[in-house]
Design a protein around this motif. Sequence first.
Motif, PDB file in Angstrom:
ATOM      1  N   SER A  31      26.058   2.351   5.191  1.00 46.25           N
ATOM      2  CA  SER A  31      24.567   2.007   5.364  1.00 46.25           C
ATOM      3  C   SER A  31      23.869   0.787   5.842  1.00 46.25           C
ATOM      4  O   SER A  31      22.887   0.437   5.733  1.00 46.25           O
ATOM      5  CB  SER A  31      23.940   2.578   4.113  1.00 46.25           C
ATOM      6  OG  SER A  31      24.564   1.728   2.907  1.00 46.25           O
ATOM      7  N   ARG A  32      24.876  -0.349   6.088  1.00 46.41           N
ATOM      8  CA  ARG A  32      24.499  -1.325   6.779  1.00 46.41           C
ATOM      9  C   ARG A  32      25.483  -1.800   7.712  1.00 46.41           C
ATOM     10  O   ARG A  32      26.776  -1.495   7.853  1.00 46.41           O
ATOM     11  CB  ARG A  32      24.827  -2.700   5.680  1.00 46.41           C
ATOM     12  CG  ARG A  32      23.807  -2.525   4.575  1.00 46.41           C
ATOM     13  CD  ARG A  32      24.152  -3.758   3.474  1.00 46.41           C
ATOM     14  NE  ARG A  32      23.528  -3.701   2.212  1.00 46.41           N
ATOM     15  CZ  ARG A  32      22.466  -4.309   1.736  1.00 46.41           C
ATOM     16  NH1 ARG A  32      21.729  -4.562   2.603  1.00 46.41           N
ATOM     17  NH2 ARG A  32      22.108  -3.998   0.551  1.00 46.41           N
ATOM     18  N   THR A  33      25.159  -3.006   8.665  1.00 49.52           N
ATOM     19  CA  THR A  33      25.848  -3.373   9.534  1.00 49.52           C
ATOM     20  C   THR A  33      27.280  -4.083   9.068  1.00 49.52           C
ATOM     21  O   THR A  33      28.082  -4.379   9.683  1.00 49.52           O
ATOM     22  CB  THR A  33      25.042  -4.238  10.533  1.00 49.52           C
ATOM     23  OG1 THR A  33      24.730  -5.573   9.660  1.00 49.52           O
ATOM     24  CG2 THR A  33      24.000  -3.623  11.213  1.00 49.52           C
ATOM     25  N   TYR A  34      26.881  -4.636   7.708  1.00 47.40           N
ATOM     26  CA  TYR A  34      27.888  -5.589   7.027  1.00 47.40           C
ATOM     27  C   TYR A  34      28.863  -4.585   6.448  1.00 47.40           C
ATOM     28  O   TYR A  34      29.836  -5.092   5.699  1.00 47.40           O
ATOM     29  CB  TYR A  34      27.048  -5.990   6.113  1.00 47.40           C
ATOM     30  CG  TYR A  34      26.093  -7.285   6.438  1.00 47.40           C
ATOM     31  CD1 TYR A  34      26.529  -8.398   6.894  1.00 47.40           C
ATOM     32  CD2 TYR A  34      24.791  -6.719   6.585  1.00 47.40           C
ATOM     33  CE1 TYR A  34      25.518  -9.149   7.684  1.00 47.40           C
ATOM     34  CE2 TYR A  34      23.729  -7.624   6.968  1.00 47.40           C
ATOM     35  CZ  TYR A  34      24.382  -8.691   7.731  1.00 47.40           C
ATOM     36  OH  TYR A  34      23.137  -9.650   8.175  1.00 47.40           O
ATOM     37  N   HIS A  35      28.822  -3.068   6.561  1.00 45.86           N
ATOM     38  CA  HIS A  35      29.752  -2.401   5.870  1.00 45.86           C
ATOM     39  C   HIS A  35      30.805  -2.262   6.802  1.00 45.86           C
ATOM     40  O   HIS A  35      30.680  -1.923   8.023  1.00 45.86           O
ATOM     41  CB  HIS A  35      29.145  -0.762   5.400  1.00 45.86           C
ATOM     42  CG  HIS A  35      28.226  -1.040   4.196  1.00 45.86           C
ATOM     43  ND1 HIS A  35      27.524   0.023   3.900  1.00 45.86           N
ATOM     44  CD2 HIS A  35      28.070  -1.947   3.286  1.00 45.86           C
ATOM     45  CE1 HIS A  35      26.749  -0.351   2.928  1.00 45.86           C
ATOM     46  NE2 HIS A  35      27.234  -1.376   2.649  1.00 45.86           N
ATOM     47  N   GLY A  36      32.100  -1.982   6.182  1.00 41.72           N
ATOM     48  CA  GLY A  36      33.499  -1.693   7.224  1.00 41.72           C
ATOM     49  C   GLY A  36      34.549  -1.914   6.225  1.00 41.72           C
ATOM     50  O   GLY A  36      34.591  -2.441   5.132  1.00 41.72           O
ATOM     51  N   TYR A  37      35.516  -1.398   6.577  1.00 36.29           N
ATOM     52  CA  TYR A  37      36.735  -1.377   5.905  1.00 36.29           C
ATOM     53  C   TYR A  37      37.620  -2.813   6.321  1.00 36.29           C
ATOM     54  O   TYR A  37      38.231  -3.330   5.255  1.00 36.29           O
ATOM     55  CB  TYR A  37      37.907  -0.641   6.653  1.00 36.29           C
ATOM     56  CG  TYR A  37      37.699   1.013   6.161  1.00 36.29           C
ATOM     57  CD1 TYR A  37      36.972   1.225   5.285  1.00 36.29           C
ATOM     58  CD2 TYR A  37      38.726   1.825   6.410  1.00 36.29           C
ATOM     59  CE1 TYR A  37      36.571   2.684   4.987  1.00 36.29           C
ATOM     60  CE2 TYR A  37      38.490   3.187   5.802  1.00 36.29           C
ATOM     61  CZ  TYR A  37      37.457   3.548   5.305  1.00 36.29           C
ATOM     62  OH  TYR A  37      37.302   4.961   4.628  1.00 36.29           O
ATOM     63  N   LEU A  38      37.175  -3.614   7.264  1.00 35.99           N
ATOM     64  CA  LEU A  38      37.734  -4.988   7.583  1.00 35.99           C
ATOM     65  C   LEU A  38      36.872  -5.618   8.521  1.00 35.99           C
ATOM     66  O   LEU A  38      36.633  -5.287   9.608  1.00 35.99           O
ATOM     67  CB  LEU A  38      39.143  -4.782   8.355  1.00 35.99           C
ATOM     68  CG  LEU A  38      40.136  -6.023   8.324  1.00 35.99           C
ATOM     69  CD1 LEU A  38      40.317  -6.633   6.998  1.00 35.99           C
ATOM     70  CD2 LEU A  38      41.191  -5.747   9.040  1.00 35.99           C
ATOM     71  N   ILE A  39      36.136  -6.749   7.451  1.00 34.06           N
ATOM     72  CA  ILE A  39      35.320  -7.748   8.269  1.00 34.06           C
ATOM     73  C   ILE A  39      36.470  -9.010   8.322  1.00 34.06           C
ATOM     74  O   ILE A  39      36.763  -9.465   7.129  1.00 34.06           O
ATOM     75  CB  ILE A  39      33.903  -8.036   7.633  1.00 34.06           C
ATOM     76  CG1 ILE A  39      33.181  -6.756   7.890  1.00 34.06           C
ATOM     77  CG2 ILE A  39      33.183  -9.175   8.197  1.00 34.06           C
ATOM     78  CD1 ILE A  39      33.391  -5.507   6.977  1.00 34.06           C
ATOM     79  N   VAL A  40      36.436 -10.024   9.136  1.00 29.56           N
ATOM     80  CA  VAL A  40      37.287 -10.995   9.232  1.00 29.56           C
ATOM     81  C   VAL A  40      36.807 -12.017   9.888  1.00 29.56           C
ATOM     82  O   VAL A  40      35.836 -12.124  10.674  1.00 29.56           O
ATOM     83  CB  VAL A  40      38.817 -10.650  10.148  1.00 29.56           C
ATOM     84  CG1 VAL A  40      39.374  -9.495   9.602  1.00 29.56           C
ATOM     85  CG2 VAL A  40      38.293 -10.286  11.530  1.00 29.56           C
ATOM     86  N   PRO A  41      37.125 -13.232   9.414  1.00 31.44           N
ATOM     87  CA  PRO A  41      36.490 -14.487   9.965  1.00 31.44           C
ATOM     88  C   PRO A  41      37.234 -14.991  11.041  1.00 31.44           C
ATOM     89  O   PRO A  41      38.497 -15.213  11.170  1.00 31.44           O
ATOM     90  CB  PRO A  41      36.697 -15.770   8.880  1.00 31.44           C
ATOM     91  CG  PRO A  41      37.907 -15.235   7.993  1.00 31.44           C
ATOM     92  CD  PRO A  41      37.932 -13.555   8.246  1.00 31.44           C
ATOM     93  N   LEU A  42      36.488 -15.187  12.136  1.00 30.52           N
ATOM     94  CA  LEU A  42      37.356 -15.718  13.383  1.00 30.52           C
ATOM     95  C   LEU A  42      37.648 -17.274  13.550  1.00 30.52           C
ATOM     96  O   LEU A  42      38.755 -17.669  13.933  1.00 30.52           O
ATOM     97  CB  LEU A  42      36.461 -15.382  14.677  1.00 30.52           C
ATOM     98  CG  LEU A  42      35.999 -13.930  15.094  1.00 30.52           C
ATOM     99  CD1 LEU A  42      35.510 -13.942  16.329  1.00 30.52           C
ATOM    100  CD2 LEU A  42      37.319 -13.069  14.795  1.00 30.52           C
ATOM    101  N   ASN A  43      36.987 -18.062  12.860  1.00 28.60           N
ATOM    102  CA  ASN A  43      36.959 -19.406  12.429  1.00 28.60           C
ATOM    103  C   ASN A  43      37.103 -19.698  10.833  1.00 28.60           C
ATOM    104  O   ASN A  43      35.990 -19.985  10.234  1.00 28.60           O
ATOM    105  CB  ASN A  43      36.160 -20.306  13.219  1.00 28.60           C
ATOM    106  CG  ASN A  43      36.093 -21.829  12.759  1.00 28.60           C
ATOM    107  OD1 ASN A  43      37.189 -22.166  12.517  1.00 28.60           O
ATOM    108  ND2 ASN A  43      35.119 -22.469  13.242  1.00 28.60           N
ATOM    109  N   GLN A  44      38.236 -19.132  10.119  1.00 26.21           N
ATOM    110  CA  GLN A  44      38.211 -18.933   8.731  1.00 26.21           C
ATOM    111  C   GLN A  44      37.731 -20.328   7.859  1.00 26.21           C
ATOM    112  O   GLN A  44      38.124 -21.452   8.095  1.00 26.21           O
ATOM    113  CB  GLN A  44      39.435 -18.676   8.316  1.00 26.21           C
ATOM    114  CG  GLN A  44      39.699 -18.198   7.012  1.00 26.21           C
ATOM    115  CD  GLN A  44      41.182 -17.940   6.480  1.00 26.21           C
ATOM    116  OE1 GLN A  44      41.486 -16.930   7.502  1.00 26.21           O
ATOM    117  NE2 GLN A  44      41.546 -18.241   5.555  1.00 26.21           N
TER     118      GLN A  44
END
Length: 608
Positions: A31-44
Motif C-alpha cells: 500500500s506504499r511505494t516503500y513496500h517490497g520484499y527487498l529494498i537495497v542501498p546502492l551506496n550503502q
Amino acid sequence: MIDPDECERNEWILPLKTGGYASSTICGINSRTYHGYLIVPLNQPHKRYLVLSKFEDFITIDNEEYPINTNRYLDVYYPEGYKYLIDFKWEKNYVKWTYEFGKTILEKSLIAHEYENAITVKYKADKGNLKICPLITFRSHHLVTEKGIYFDTFIEGNKVEIYKDITPILHFIFEGNKVRIEQTGYWYYNFFYRLDYERGSNYKEDLFNPFCIYTGNEISVTAYYDKSTIIKEENSPADLVKLLSIASKDFIVKGKDRWAIIAGYHWFDEWGRDTFISMEGLLLLNRLFDQAKNIISRYLSFENKGLLPNHITAEGEPIYVGIDISLWAINAIYSYYIYTRDKEFIRKIYDKLQDIVENYAKGNGIVYIKEGLLFHNGAPRTWMDASYNSHIVTPREGAAVETNALWYNDLMIMDFFTNLIGDKNSFYRELAEKVKSSFNEKFVSSWGAYDYLDPYLIPDKSIRPNQLFALSLPFNVMNEEIGKVMLTTIENELLRPFGLSTLSRRDPKYKPMYRGDRKSRDEAYHNGPIWPWLIGAYVDAKLKLENDIIKNKLILDVFKPLLDYAKRNRGFIPELFEDVPPYLSGGCIAQAWSVAEVYRAINKLLSI
C-alpha cells in the motif's frame, strides 16, 4: 478473514541493518511505494532502491488453484489470498503467514538477513503444488515504475540472475525438490498504493515478472542484491524492554566503511539532529560504544563555523540548516563520557568542541548572542521545521527555548570537560551564568517558559513541549520553582498516553489530525500531533522534581497504551500519533528517536 481495507493500514517492516529493508502489510497488499520484499542501498546505507516488490504465488490442491497473495488494482482486490489467511506473526527477523485451504495448512515466512541485502522466503504446505512468480523493478523507493524498463534474465540450474543493462541487480537461489523454472517476461499494470494515494504522492505502478517457478509443497527462495549466507528464524522476546532494545538496534546501519543511524523507516535517511538525540537510547544503552565514537568522529569532521550537518547526502556532502545539531551533539558526547569514562576520546575531540562553542559565542552569521541569549537568523532551523512551497509553518526565528536550554547545558558540559582534561579556561562557566540569568529573566512566563523570543525580544506565547528541555537536560537553565509550574502546565495541556502533543488544544493554530496532502500534513505536523520521543524529556524533568519513588513508577501506567502499541509492533514506535481518538499513527512507522527515547525513559524509570 481480515478485511483488506484494514490490512492496507496494518504494516510490518524488517530492517536489514544496511539501510535496506523488507516491508509490506499483514496480508501482503503493498500500500506504499516503500513496500517490497527487498529494498537495497546502492551506496550503502544510502540511495535505497526497490528491486523485488513481492511474489505472485498460488497453490494447487486436488486440481484446484488457490491464491496466496493479494494485490490492489484501483477498486479491485485481486487475487484474493487474504480470504484464506488465518494468522500472521511478526518476530525478530521474520514474518510468517498461515493460510488454510480447506483441510490444507500452508505456512509462508519471510526472513531478513542481518547486515546483508537479502531475504529468504520459505513455503511449507501439507500437500499441493506451488507456483511462485516474482514481481520486480529497479527504482528509488520514493518513486514508481511505468512499463519501459528492460531486464535480462539468466537461468542456470537452481539459480536465476536478473540484469538491468549490464548490471546484476537481483539473484535468486531455490532449494526444493523438482523445481521447474519457466521464463516469462510479463508486465503487470496499475498496482494501486492506497496510503500514497491518501498522501497525495505517487500511487500507481507497473511491475515486471521475469519468470515463474513450479514445485511441490515445500521450497525455500533466497533473493539477494550482492551477497547472501544461511539465515535462521529468530523469535522476539516477550519482555518489552528487551524488545525495545532489539528494535533500537535496527536503526544502526553499516555503511561501506562507517556506521550511521537511519532516522526513520521507511523514507528518512541519516539526519544529524535525530542521530544525536537518539544516541543514548540506540547506542549507549546497548553498549555499542565503538559505533558511537565512529559516528561522533565522522560528524565532527564536518564541523563548519561551529555547525554540524543536518544531513549527509549519499555522495557524502554535508547539508547545514539546523542550529541545534551541534548543541545536541555536545549533549550526546557528555552522555558517551558518563557511560564510558573515556577521557582519551574527549581529549582527542576537545578542540572540535571548543570550535563549536567559540563560533556560537562570537557568532557565525547564523547564530549570535544578544541580551545574553542565543539567537539565530533564518527559518526553519529548529526541530519544528515543517515547510511547503517556501512557506515555513513554525518559523521560530530568534531565540528558541530549547536551543537556549541546550546552549546553557553545553557550556556547563564544556566547563566539566575543561576540568576533566586540565584546561584552565574559565570562559564557559562565566558565559553559562549569563545565559541562565537572562533566560530566567526573559523566558519565564506565568505557565513556565515562552516558546521563543523573536529578534525584537517579543515572546511567542504558544504552549509547546519545547520548554521541557529547560529542566530535562543534565544541567538545568530553569530554576526549580518555575520548573514545577512548567511541568504542571505540560501535564495539564500536552501530556497524552502516546507522548506529548506539540501544541495546546486551546491554541487557534491547533490541528490534531495528521493526514491528507503535503500542505495539510505540514500545517499540522508540529501544531497538535503527539510525538512519542518527547517522553524522554518529560521523564527526565519529572524525576528531577518528584521524589516519591512510587509516583515515579506510576509514570509507566500513563504511557501504557504506547507501550502496548510497541509490543504489538515488534518494539517499533512511529514518528507521531494524531491527537484525537483512536490516536492513529502517522509519519514513519518506525522512528529512531521515538524508540530511543521511550527505551531510555523506561530504563530510567525501572532503575529507580
